[in-house]
Design an enzyme around this catalytic site. Structure first.
Site, mmCIF file in Angstrom:
data_model
loop_
_atom_site.group_PDB
_atom_site.id
_atom_site.type_symbol
_atom_site.label_atom_id
_atom_site.label_comp_id
_atom_site.label_asym_id
_atom_site.label_seq_id
_atom_site.Cartn_x
_atom_site.Cartn_y
_atom_site.Cartn_z
ATOM 1 N N CYS A 290 0.780 -1.336 0.151
ATOM 2 C CA CYS A 290 -0.067 0.026 -0.076
ATOM 3 C C CYS A 290 0.790 1.200 -0.046
ATOM 4 O O CYS A 290 2.207 1.216 0.110
ATOM 5 C CB CYS A 290 -1.168 -0.078 1.206
ATOM 6 S SG CYS A 290 -0.245 0.372 2.769
ATOM 7 N N CYS A 314 3.794 24.370 -11.436
ATOM 8 C CA CYS A 314 2.662 23.528 -11.107
ATOM 9 C C CYS A 314 3.327 22.140 -10.483
ATOM 10 O O CYS A 314 3.573 21.431 -11.751
ATOM 11 C CB CYS A 314 1.865 23.438 -12.082
ATOM 12 S SG CYS A 314 0.398 22.454 -12.056
#
Length: 451
Positions: A290, A314
């Protein structure tokens, strides 16, 4: 306050009438949320009035309390009004939209929006392409990655899309192919529903304008993933796949927590500052690592992610999570096993469940492989090797082909002699021709010497 309450009640009545007149599931979902929101504001207004009455009864300054409550309600009403205006623009934009297609057709005509997609079925790549309508996908983050993923899935005819974002469309977003200038000021989810509905009205769209990292946002996120109204017969959650297209570590960990708790398969993605590097990660709870099993190095080192993002740039992901490099055409792949000492409790539970079912799963996989091998053996043409390859002598094949070419059907004959049957000169003719050539060459040499 009374005038505001009247305005809200009128808005609620108009929304109820609009919901009854529309049959589009996408609009129905948006309207249901709006009606619920107006209902919450009305309830809040009622509570505010009771609190106001109590505070005034205590002799506190009525004007100060009243102004605060009025300001709070006005903000809620303005938010509801904005959603109504966006919904109205959606309805107006849908006037020229194509009608919905009940069944996907493989007919190759220009008017069939699925003719090229159904070609995958005709070519045998998929058995039943129309099954794509049975699937639901949730996309968290409608930015540079999420908007493209949403558009591609919509064009492919996915059954249901759930869209999550809390941001609004700005002119700075026009570098992407998805948003349009006239959508500036709209929430990204509303703008996405508007664009995607125009592309393919067959897709059921659900938009959630919320921040999943908040307590309320996380609860709504979890509830929406477990909603099975689209397919009641499905096991597990109400979606088949979650796509994480967010731009920060905190949101990724929230998606990771939700998917671990729900045992939901999801995919994580990210793009670097220079837009030439990126990564994709498939996460199956219990089977693969995970996001908490192996956090990015920068995060594990305790560095604040916000300090990495430069002014005016960005940055859609952590630089250390990048894998693919477009400039070098470098795309490494690796399989990450779950960490038995993961800090996420839900991940440890999924690992335990996976290990308990592993023997039965391995036995089923072995039985399937044996069955497939048996089918291959029964249909094999050559049993002398496992690849069913037969070795043929080239000379024998050439003789066979030459013989086949010489044979003509009955009643037909060769008009011209075969090139293989060209009559060669006899030995006597060859010697005669050679002598004449020598005499001619001798005469030519004598003539040259005489000159």
């Amino acid at each position: 306050m009374a005038g505001m309450e009247t305005e809200l009640k009128e808005m609620l009545s108009d929304l109820d009438n609009l919901q009854q007149s529309l049959s589009d599931p996408s609009y129905q979902a948006s309207l249901a949320k709006l009606i619920s929101g107006v209902g919450r504001v009305l309830g809040k207004l009622f509570v505010y009035c009771i609190e106001l009455e109590g505070e005034c009864g205590k002799g506190l300054g009525k004007c100060a309390v009243y102004s605060v409550l009025k300001f709070s309600c006005k903000a809620d009403v303005a938010k509801m009004r904005s959603h109504v205006e966006n919904l109205t623009s959606l309805v107006n934009s849908g006037q020229g939209r194509r009608s919905k297609v009940k069944d996907m057709s493989a007919e190759v005509v220009d008017s069939n929006p699925y003719s090229r997609l159904m070609a995958l079925q005709r070519m045998g790549i998929v058995d039943n392409y129309e099954r794509i309508r049975d699937f639901s996908v949730a996309i968290v983050g409608i930015g540079g990655v999420g908007s493209v993923a949403a558009e591609m899935l919509t064009r492919c005819g996915i059954g249901r899309l759930l869209l999550y974002d809390y941001d609004k469309v700005e002119l700075a977003n026009m570098n992407r192919l998805f948003f349009r200038p006239e959508q500036c000021g709209m929430t990204k989810t509303d703008a996405a529903v508007q664009t995607l509905s125009d592309i393919n009205p067959d897709v059921v769209l659900e938009s959630y304008t919320l921040n999943i990292t908040t307590v309320q946002g996380f609860e709504t996120f979890m509830a929406s993933l477990t909603n099975k109204t689209h397919s009641l017969s499905k096991d597990g959650t109400g979606v088949d796949l979650v796509l994480s297209c967010v731009d920060n570590y905190e949101a990724r960990m929230v998606v990771n927590q939700a998917c671990n708790e729900l045992n939901q398969t999801w995919m994580e993605s990210g793009v670097s500052e220079d837009a030439v590097s990126g990564h994709i990660q498939l996460l199956i709870p219990g089977e693969t690592a995970c996001f908490a099993c192996a956090p990015p190095l920068v995060v594990a080192s305790g560095v604040d992610e916000r300090t990495l993002k430069r002014e005016g740039v960005c940055a859609a992901s952590l630089p250390t999570t990048m894998g693919y490099n477009a400039l070098k055409d470098y795309f490494p792949t690796m399989q990450m096993k779950p960490n038995p000492q993961c800090s996420n409790a839900a991940c440890l539970e999924r690992q335990e469940e996976y290990n308990l079912t592993k023997p039965a799963r391995d036995a089923a996989a072995k039985a399937k492989m044996d069955a497939e091998a048996l089918i291959v053996t029964e249909s094999a043409m050559h049993l002398d090797n496992e690849w069913n390859i037969c070795v043929v002598d080239d000379e024998e094949q050439d003789k066979k082909d030459a013989h086949t070419h010489d044979v003509l059907p009955e009643g037909l004959v060769h008009e011209l002699p075969s090139a293989d049957e060209f009559q060669k000169p006899t030995a006597q003719e060859e010697s005669f021709n050679s002598a004449d050539d020598l005499e001619e060459l001798k005469r030519q040499l004598e003539a040259l010497n005489a000159d």
